[in-house]
Design an enzyme around this catalytic site. Structure first.
Site, PDB file in Angstrom:
ATOM      1  N   LYS A   1     -47.346  23.728   0.886  1.00 30.61           N
ATOM      2  CA  LYS A   1     -46.156  24.518   0.539  1.00 30.61           C
ATOM      3  C   LYS A   1     -45.980  24.406  -0.963  1.00 30.61           C
ATOM      4  O   LYS A   1     -44.890  24.103  -1.463  1.00 30.61           O
ATOM      5  CB  LYS A   1     -44.929  23.984   1.304  1.00 30.61           C
ATOM      6  CG  LYS A   1     -43.688  24.869   1.214  1.00 30.61           C
ATOM      7  CD  LYS A   1     -43.878  26.251   1.809  1.00 30.61           C
ATOM      8  CE  LYS A   1     -42.743  27.170   1.380  1.00 30.61           C
ATOM      9  NZ  LYS A   1     -42.986  28.583   1.762  1.00 30.61           N
TER      10      LYS A   1
ATOM     11  N   TYR B   1     -41.509  10.925   4.985  1.00 29.36           N
ATOM     12  CA  TYR B   1     -40.796   9.913   5.768  1.00 29.36           C
ATOM     13  C   TYR B   1     -40.808   8.583   5.031  1.00 29.36           C
ATOM     14  O   TYR B   1     -41.515   7.643   5.398  1.00 29.36           O
ATOM     15  CB  TYR B   1     -41.414   9.773   7.163  1.00 29.36           C
ATOM     16  CG  TYR B   1     -41.314  11.043   8.007  1.00 29.36           C
ATOM     17  CD1 TYR B   1     -40.709  12.187   7.501  1.00 29.36           C
ATOM     18  CD2 TYR B   1     -41.805  11.087   9.295  1.00 29.36           C
ATOM     19  CE1 TYR B   1     -40.613  13.348   8.256  1.00 29.36           C
ATOM     20  CE2 TYR B   1     -41.712  12.247  10.056  1.00 29.36           C
ATOM     21  CZ  TYR B   1     -41.121  13.376   9.525  1.00 29.36           C
ATOM     22  OH  TYR B   1     -41.033  14.524  10.280  1.00 29.36           O
TER      23      TYR B   1
ATOM     24  N   ASP C   1     -46.095  19.119  17.328  1.00 25.42           N
ATOM     25  CA  ASP C   1     -45.279  19.482  18.498  1.00 25.42           C
ATOM     26  C   ASP C   1     -45.506  20.947  18.856  1.00 25.42           C
ATOM     27  O   ASP C   1     -45.548  21.316  20.027  1.00 25.42           O
ATOM     28  CB  ASP C   1     -43.778  19.284  18.222  1.00 25.42           C
ATOM     29  CG  ASP C   1     -43.310  17.880  18.588  1.00 25.42           C
ATOM     30  OD1 ASP C   1     -44.160  16.971  18.647  1.00 25.42           O
ATOM     31  OD2 ASP C   1     -42.104  17.690  18.817  1.00 25.42           O
TER      32      ASP C   1
ATOM     33  N   ASP D   1     -45.131  27.778   6.420  1.00 32.45           N
ATOM     34  CA  ASP D   1     -44.344  28.790   7.150  1.00 32.45           C
ATOM     35  C   ASP D   1     -45.256  29.777   7.878  1.00 32.45           C
ATOM     36  O   ASP D   1     -45.118  29.992   9.082  1.00 32.45           O
ATOM     37  CB  ASP D   1     -43.332  29.496   6.224  1.00 32.45           C
ATOM     38  CG  ASP D   1     -43.847  29.746   4.813  1.00 32.45           C
ATOM     39  OD1 ASP D   1     -45.008  29.397   4.532  1.00 32.45           O
ATOM     40  OD2 ASP D   1     -43.085  30.297   3.990  1.00 32.45           O
TER      41      ASP D   1
ATOM     42  N   ASP E   1     -46.038  16.523  11.652  1.00 32.91           N
ATOM     43  CA  ASP E   1     -45.124  16.240  12.763  1.00 32.91           C
ATOM     44  C   ASP E   1     -44.729  17.547  13.450  1.00 32.91           C
ATOM     45  O   ASP E   1     -44.791  17.686  14.674  1.00 32.91           O
ATOM     46  CB  ASP E   1     -43.880  15.527  12.207  1.00 32.91           C
ATOM     47  CG  ASP E   1     -43.020  14.910  13.299  1.00 32.91           C
ATOM     48  OD1 ASP E   1     -43.432  14.929  14.477  1.00 32.91           O
ATOM     49  OD2 ASP E   1     -41.934  14.398  12.968  1.00 32.91           O
TER      50      ASP E   1
HETATM   51 MG    MG Z   1     -42.362  14.424  16.544  1.00 32.01          MG
END
Ligand code: MG
Ligand code: NAI
Length: 354
Positions: free
Chosen positions: A187, A137, A248, A220, A244
């Protein structure tokens, strides 16, 4: 009496409905444990944006700096593009205040239905530690030849030794207070520069914590393990993007998004940290008074722990657990027909011990 000075940004939508319930429960904890709060409300939100063209004033960060902590509801409205509300308020706060850890506990409570079969309360209990300041980000990048056949978009991922090491150390220190196990999300088979760098630093840092057991998975298969083997985890650490997603997915596997809390931490305490539920402003149910306030209240418990009031934090967390396990006062998302205020009041009553 000890007084905590708290900046309150209720924000938009259900943020305005759940924040007062968080305040109600924290105030009850203060009465019982002998401290008080000075709440200072800031009306920064998408509504403010519509009026002023800015999510917060130019000196917003300076205004927040003196506070002991920031208690935030949710920000976002369908009339304002999400990248404006996020980059205009949340991201500047997280970055200016070096809140480089985003901590999200994942716990299965009695009385909450999980989409996973056959898990009992207590069997799923881990934390996601997300790098919150750099990584994927970043605002380095741009577009060329816009609107033509040759158009291209690029965005740079930025990993620094300092930035990766400090979040890894936080994860290992946290594991030492729990089951002494850290899992790293990687990854390195596909992302061949930054992810091997992350893995090397994970090895380096782990050698200083020989008492902590470690493992790592590619992102993954790690998402699959969250669903199939949620009991494998204690502390899971990941880059901004991976963290992130995992943070969730974690709350989703243990039930309602309405109960999930988070802390944006500046562990060195040079700046205020920020506490907010995982959920957003929920425009689909905003204004009806039926949002679940537990994510906000539990975020308040994380704030109490950070402020150095662990008994009060424990009392709030047990009141949440007790309410979920035994009370009929439940909002619609967890199978009842109570209002936001009724659920907040029920939890506050248990915290008060009256
Ligand atoms: Mg989020
Ligand atoms: P959301 O979390 O607001 O809602 C997703 C779904 O979960 C909706 O059906 C909603 O009704 C339900 N839900 C969420 N919180 C609930 C609660 N406390 N009680 C009962 N049900 C609840 O996510 P969505 O719809 O993707 O985003 C809505 C807005 O919120 C967008 O503008 C988004 O950018 C913003 N947002 C802001 C966040 C923040 O302030 N940190 C985080 C996530 C989204």
């Amino acid at each position: 009496m000890k007084t905590f000075n708290i900046a309150v940004i209720a924000g938009d939508g259900i943020g305005k409905e759940v924040v007062p319930e968080g305040i109600r429960v924290l105030a009850a904890a203060g009465d019982r444990f002998g401290f008080r709060f000075d709440w200072h409300a800031f009306d920064w939100s998408c509504e403010t944006y519509a009026r002023t063209g800015k999510m917060m004033p130019a000196d917003g960060i300076e205004q927040l700096r003196p506070f002991d902590a920031i208690f935030l509801g949710a920000v976002g409205h369908p009339s304002v593009p999400d990248h404006i509300s996020l980059w205009g308020l949340l991201i500047p706060i997280r970055r200016s205040f070096r809140q480089y850890v985003n901590l999200r506990p994942v716990r299965l409570f009695e009385g909450i239905e999980t989409p996973l079969k056959n898990w009992k309360a207590g069997e799923i209990d881990f934390c996601v530690v997300r790098e919150n300041n750099e990584g994927e980000y970043s605002n380095i990048g741009g577009r060329l030849y816009e609107g033509t056949e040759d158009e291209l978009a690029m965005q740079q991922t930025v990993f620094t030794r300092r930035g990766v090491n400090r979040v890894l150390r936080f994860a290992f220190d946290l594991a030492r207070t729990r089951k002494k196990h850290v899992t790293s999300a990687t990854k390195s088979n596909g992302i061949i520069h930054t992810m091997p760098f992350w893995d090397e630093l994970f090895q380096e840092v782990s050698s200083a914590y020989s008492d902590v057991h470690t493992d790592q998975y590619h992102i993954d298969i790690l998402t699959a393990h969250f669903v199939r083997h949620p009991d494998w985890f204690d502390v899971v650490v990941g880059s901004n993007l991976f963290g992130d997603i995992l943070s969730d997915l974690g709350p989703a596997v243990v039930g309602s998004i309405g109960i999930a809390p988070s802390a944006n931490l500046n562990p060195e305490r040079e700046f205020p940290s920020m506490f907010e539920p995982v959920h957003g402003s929920a425009p689909d149910i905003a204004g009806r008074g039926i949002a679940n306030p537990i994510g906000q209240i539990w975020s308040g418990a994380m704030m109490l722990r950070h402020l150095g009031a662990p008994e009060a934090a424990d009392a709030v967390e047990s009141a949440i657990a007790e309410t979920l396990a035994r009370s009929k006062v439940r909002t619609p998302d967890i199978g009842g027909n109570a209002t936001t205020k009724e659920l907040g009041a029920a939890i506050a009553a248990i915290v008060s011990g009256k």
